[in-house]
Design a protein around this motif. Sequence first.
Motif, PDB file in Angstrom:
ATOM      1  N   ALA A   1      -7.122   6.627  -0.994  1.00  0.00           N
ATOM      2  CA  ALA A   1      -7.246   5.945   0.298  1.00  0.00           C
ATOM      3  C   ALA A   1      -8.518   5.099   0.308  1.00  0.00           C
ATOM      4  O   ALA A   1      -8.508   3.936   0.738  1.00  0.00           O
ATOM      5  N   LYS A   2      -9.588   5.660  -0.215  1.00  0.00           N
ATOM      6  CA  LYS A   2     -10.858   4.926  -0.253  1.00  0.00           C
ATOM      7  C   LYS A   2     -10.747   3.730  -1.211  1.00  0.00           C
ATOM      8  O   LYS A   2     -11.212   2.624  -0.916  1.00  0.00           O
ATOM      9  N   ARG A   3     -10.115   3.945  -2.351  1.00  0.00           N
ATOM     10  CA  ARG A   3      -9.983   2.854  -3.337  1.00  0.00           C
ATOM     11  C   ARG A   3      -9.176   1.691  -2.766  1.00  0.00           C
ATOM     12  O   ARG A   3      -9.478   0.526  -3.030  1.00  0.00           O
TER      13      ARG A   3
ATOM     14  N   ASP B   1       0.808  -1.230   0.000  1.00  0.00           N
ATOM     15  CA  ASP B   1       0.000   0.000   0.000  1.00  0.00           C
ATOM     16  C   ASP B   1       0.838   1.276   0.000  1.00  0.00           C
ATOM     17  O   ASP B   1       0.488   2.257  -0.649  1.00  0.00           O
TER      18      ASP B   1
ATOM     19  N   ASP C   1      -8.958   0.911   0.387  1.00  0.00           N
ATOM     20  CA  ASP C   1      -9.844   0.287   1.365  1.00  0.00           C
ATOM     21  C   ASP C   1     -10.812  -0.684   0.658  1.00  0.00           C
ATOM     22  O   ASP C   1     -10.973  -1.842   1.062  1.00  0.00           O
ATOM     23  N   VAL C   2     -11.403  -0.196  -0.407  1.00  0.00           N
ATOM     24  CA  VAL C   2     -12.340  -1.010  -1.196  1.00  0.00           C
ATOM     25  C   VAL C   2     -11.607  -2.219  -1.780  1.00  0.00           C
ATOM     26  O   VAL C   2     -12.128  -3.336  -1.786  1.00  0.00           O
TER      27      VAL C   2
ATOM     28  N   HIS D   1      -8.993  -3.817  -0.548  1.00  0.00           N
ATOM     29  CA  HIS D   1      -8.739  -4.831   0.478  1.00  0.00           C
ATOM     30  C   HIS D   1     -10.013  -5.587   0.840  1.00  0.00           C
ATOM     31  O   HIS D   1      -9.987  -6.802   1.026  1.00  0.00           O
ATOM     32  N   GLN D   2     -11.101  -4.867   0.901  1.00  0.00           N
ATOM     33  CA  GLN D   2     -12.345  -5.525   1.323  1.00  0.00           C
ATOM     34  C   GLN D   2     -12.994  -6.351   0.220  1.00  0.00           C
ATOM     35  O   GLN D   2     -13.468  -7.448   0.466  1.00  0.00           O
TER      36      GLN D   2
END
Length: 215
Positions: free
Chosen positions: A169-171, A117, A173-174, A176-177
């Motif tokens: 940062a949001k991408r 990351d 996060d998405v 990883h999930q």
Amino acid sequence: MRIIMLGAPGAGKGTQAKRISDQYDIPHISTGDIFRANIKNGTELGVKAKTYMDQGLLVPDELVVDLIVDRLRQDDCVKGYILDGFPRTIPQAEALAIALNANGEKIDFAINVEVPDTNIIHRMAGRRACVNCGRTYHIVNIPPKAEGICDACGGQLVLRDDDKPETVAKRLDVYHQQTKPLIEFYSSKGILAVVDGTKEMDEVFAAIEKELNKK
Ligand code: AMP
């Protein structure tokens, strides 16, 4: 040869996918590029997709799956293709497998371009994309010949809205999930190959070729 590229946003899968496409003469199909073309042309799909993309979220599966399944039925896909940015969720991967299976087909390789990351955040901040053809550069690692101008088509290079730090940062996060579970999904099918995406582009490509030549 039917290939899927996996990896975080900014891992370099698009760059590698283009090279594989040239080398093996199979189409490079990028869902991100398809959405961006739709946004540029102001289509209904583009308008819908943009609201998700600008927030760093995934476009809903139902807007993606049929689009790709139709694309894979086109004549240029008979010898295979390289999918870049699809599937991005387990339901997308399952829908793809069902659609292929109906024609007696399957994915041959899923290549995971692995990048931590911290490297991703640095890469995305320096990434620039052509407003015209979508080709991507990096201000330090892959600079264009003339600053701000696309080598391929002369278009203007910009920081994409979805490459802005807060969206990245949001991408991640998405990723990883929702997307990372695909690594296990394809590993369990015995078709996963992992390459180190932190290496020089040529080295990454050589590692991918080695994997593709194993079969
Ligand atoms: P990319 O250029 O592949 O990083 O894609 C840019 C954006 O398009 C993503 O952040 C998502 O919002 C959207 N997108 C691309 N491919 C997909 C997909 N397979 N499923 C859902 N959204 C996608």
